[in-house]
Design a protein around this motif. Structure first.
Motif, PDB file in Angstrom:
ATOM      1  N   LYS A  44      -1.090   6.333 -12.192  1.00 10.58           N
ATOM      2  CA  LYS A  44      -0.762   7.666 -12.702  1.00 10.58           C
ATOM      3  C   LYS A  44      -0.817   8.639 -11.528  1.00 10.58           C
ATOM      4  CE  LYS A  44      -4.153   7.872 -15.624  1.00 10.58           C
ATOM      5  NZ  LYS A  44      -5.092   8.336 -16.638  1.00 10.58           N
ATOM      6  N   PHE A  45      -0.047   9.697 -11.627  1.00 13.38           N
ATOM      7  CA  PHE A  45      -0.035  10.735 -10.600  1.00 13.38           C
ATOM      8  C   PHE A  45      -1.429  11.299 -10.357  1.00 13.38           C
ATOM      9  CE2 PHE A  45       0.271  15.353  -9.774  1.00 13.38           C
ATOM     10  CZ  PHE A  45       0.857  15.309  -8.520  1.00 13.38           C
ATOM     11  N   LEU A  67       0.866  -0.360   4.933  1.00 13.16           N
ATOM     12  CA  LEU A  67       0.288   0.064   3.661  1.00 13.16           C
ATOM     13  C   LEU A  67       1.388   0.744   2.865  1.00 13.16           C
ATOM     14  CD1 LEU A  67      -3.221   1.562   4.504  1.00 13.16           C
ATOM     15  CD2 LEU A  67      -2.682  -0.646   3.483  1.00 13.16           C
ATOM     16  N   ARG A  68       1.654   0.217   1.684  1.00 11.35           N
ATOM     17  CA  ARG A  68       2.760   0.711   0.868  1.00 11.35           C
ATOM     18  C   ARG A  68       2.232   1.286  -0.445  1.00 11.35           C
ATOM     19  NH1 ARG A  68       8.296  -2.644   0.050  1.00 11.35           N
ATOM     20  NH2 ARG A  68       8.187  -2.355   2.305  1.00 11.35           N
ATOM     21  N   ALA A  69       2.611   2.535  -0.732  1.00 12.23           N
ATOM     22  CA  ALA A  69       2.248   3.198  -1.987  1.00 12.23           C
ATOM     23  C   ALA A  69       3.280   2.842  -3.044  1.00 12.23           C
ATOM     24  CB  ALA A  69       2.190   4.706  -1.790  1.00 12.23           C
ATOM     25  N   THR A  70       2.811   2.359  -4.185  1.00 11.79           N
ATOM     26  CA  THR A  70       3.708   1.998  -5.281  1.00 11.79           C
ATOM     27  C   THR A  70       3.216   2.646  -6.569  1.00 11.79           C
ATOM     28  OG1 THR A  70       2.470   0.002  -5.830  1.00 11.79           O
ATOM     29  CG2 THR A  70       4.254  -0.240  -4.216  1.00 11.79           C
ATOM     30  N   GLY A  71       4.034   2.620  -7.585  1.00  7.71           N
ATOM     31  CA  GLY A  71       3.645   3.150  -8.884  1.00  7.71           C
ATOM     32  C   GLY A  71       4.182   4.547  -9.115  1.00  7.71           C
ATOM     33  N   VAL A  73       4.544   7.443  -7.790  1.00  2.60           N
ATOM     34  CA  VAL A  73       4.553   8.161  -6.515  1.00  2.60           C
ATOM     35  C   VAL A  73       5.547   9.315  -6.588  1.00  2.60           C
ATOM     36  CG1 VAL A  73       5.012   7.978  -4.047  1.00  2.60           C
ATOM     37  CG2 VAL A  73       3.895   6.086  -5.247  1.00  2.60           C
ATOM     38  N   LEU A  74       5.007  10.528  -6.435  1.00  2.59           N
ATOM     39  CA  LEU A  74       5.821  11.747  -6.493  1.00  2.59           C
ATOM     40  C   LEU A  74       5.900  12.397  -5.121  1.00  2.59           C
ATOM     41  CD1 LEU A  74       4.386  13.326  -9.761  1.00  2.59           C
ATOM     42  CD2 LEU A  74       6.295  11.748  -9.522  1.00  2.59           C
ATOM     43  N   ASP A  87       2.095   3.853   5.309  1.00  3.22           N
ATOM     44  CA  ASP A  87       3.297   3.789   6.154  1.00  3.22           C
ATOM     45  C   ASP A  87       4.565   3.964   5.342  1.00  3.22           C
ATOM     46  OD1 ASP A  87       1.917   2.799   8.568  1.00  3.22           O
ATOM     47  OD2 ASP A  87       1.638   0.990   7.386  1.00  3.22           O
ATOM     48  N   VAL A  88       4.521   3.484   4.107  1.00  5.20           N
ATOM     49  CA  VAL A  88       5.705   3.419   3.255  1.00  5.20           C
ATOM     50  C   VAL A  88       5.330   3.907   1.863  1.00  5.20           C
ATOM     51  CG1 VAL A  88       7.426   1.872   2.230  1.00  5.20           C
ATOM     52  CG2 VAL A  88       6.614   1.441   4.541  1.00  5.20           C
ATOM     53  N   ALA A  89       6.261   4.641   1.239  1.00  2.00           N
ATOM     54  CA  ALA A  89       6.065   5.068  -0.148  1.00  2.00           C
ATOM     55  C   ALA A  89       7.289   4.686  -0.961  1.00  2.00           C
ATOM     56  CB  ALA A  89       5.836   6.576  -0.221  1.00  2.00           C
ATOM     57  N   VAL A  90       7.056   4.055  -2.078  1.00  2.00           N
ATOM     58  CA  VAL A  90       8.120   3.716  -3.009  1.00  2.00           C
ATOM     59  C   VAL A  90       8.123   4.815  -4.068  1.00  2.00           C
ATOM     60  CG1 VAL A  90       9.028   2.013  -4.633  1.00  2.00           C
ATOM     61  CG2 VAL A  90       7.751   1.258  -2.602  1.00  2.00           C
ATOM     62  N   LEU A  91       9.135   5.659  -4.011  1.00  2.00           N
ATOM     63  CA  LEU A  91       9.196   6.810  -4.906  1.00  2.00           C
ATOM     64  C   LEU A  91       9.500   6.399  -6.339  1.00  2.00           C
ATOM     65  CD1 LEU A  91      11.265   9.255  -2.695  1.00  2.00           C
ATOM     66  CD2 LEU A  91       8.819   9.309  -3.113  1.00  2.00           C
ATOM     67  N   ARG A  92       8.908   7.132  -7.270  1.00  2.00           N
ATOM     68  CA  ARG A  92       9.218   6.930  -8.681  1.00  2.00           C
ATOM     69  C   ARG A  92      10.717   7.142  -8.883  1.00  2.00           C
ATOM     70  NH1 ARG A  92       6.029  10.648 -12.827  1.00  2.00           N
ATOM     71  NH2 ARG A  92       7.822  11.982 -12.516  1.00  2.00           N
TER      72      ARG A  92
END
Length: 137
Positions: A44-45, A67-71, A73-74, A87-92
């Motif tokens: 959750k945000f 390190l990748r952010a998932t879920g 992600v705003l 390092d990486v973000a997977v945007l919603r």
């Protein structure tokens, strides 16, 4: 920080050791040998436990892989994610990558140190405090 659209994200990576870590798990219990990427989940945000996991992995455990952010992600989270070691973000799916990239243009530097740039701003610019003290004397 690299930004990825939700539709372009794949959980596996060919030939690389990838760990998907729930935000309820303790990263100190992991065997990090040979791990190329760790996916940290934001269910959750409003749940920021993955920030703490990222900081712990970078600063205390010395993890140098991705390190990748998932879920959930705003755009609003991206600058803080980068500062805590992602390092990486997977945007919603409903987030715009072009708008997201602008966040980094708005916030180019910080006074405090963080997981990536440990020294605070004044320490990065040399010994400016002692220079100023010497000039005043």
């Amino acid at each position: 920080m690299k930004l990825i659209a939700a539709s372009a994200h794949s959980t596996g990576a060919e030939g690389l050791k990838v760990i998907e870590l729930a935000n309820t798990e303790d990263p100190r219990a992991l065997d990090l040998s040979g791990v190329a990427r760790i996916d940290l989940n934001f269910p959750k945000f409003t749940d920021g436990r993955a920030y703490s996991q990222a900081f712990l992995l970078r600063r205390r455990l010395g993890f140098t892989g991705e390190l990748r952010a998932t879920g959930d992600v705003l755009i609003d989270q991206l600058v803080q994610m980068e500062r805590t070691g992602f390092d990486v973000a997977v945007l919603r799916a409903d987030q715009n990558i072009d708008f997201a990239q602008r966040q980094f243009d708005r916030y180019r530097g910080f006074y405090q140190g963080d997981a990536v740039t440990v020294k605070p701003h004044f320490a990065r610019e040399g010994d400016s405090i002692s220079t100023r003290e010497g000039e005043a004397a």
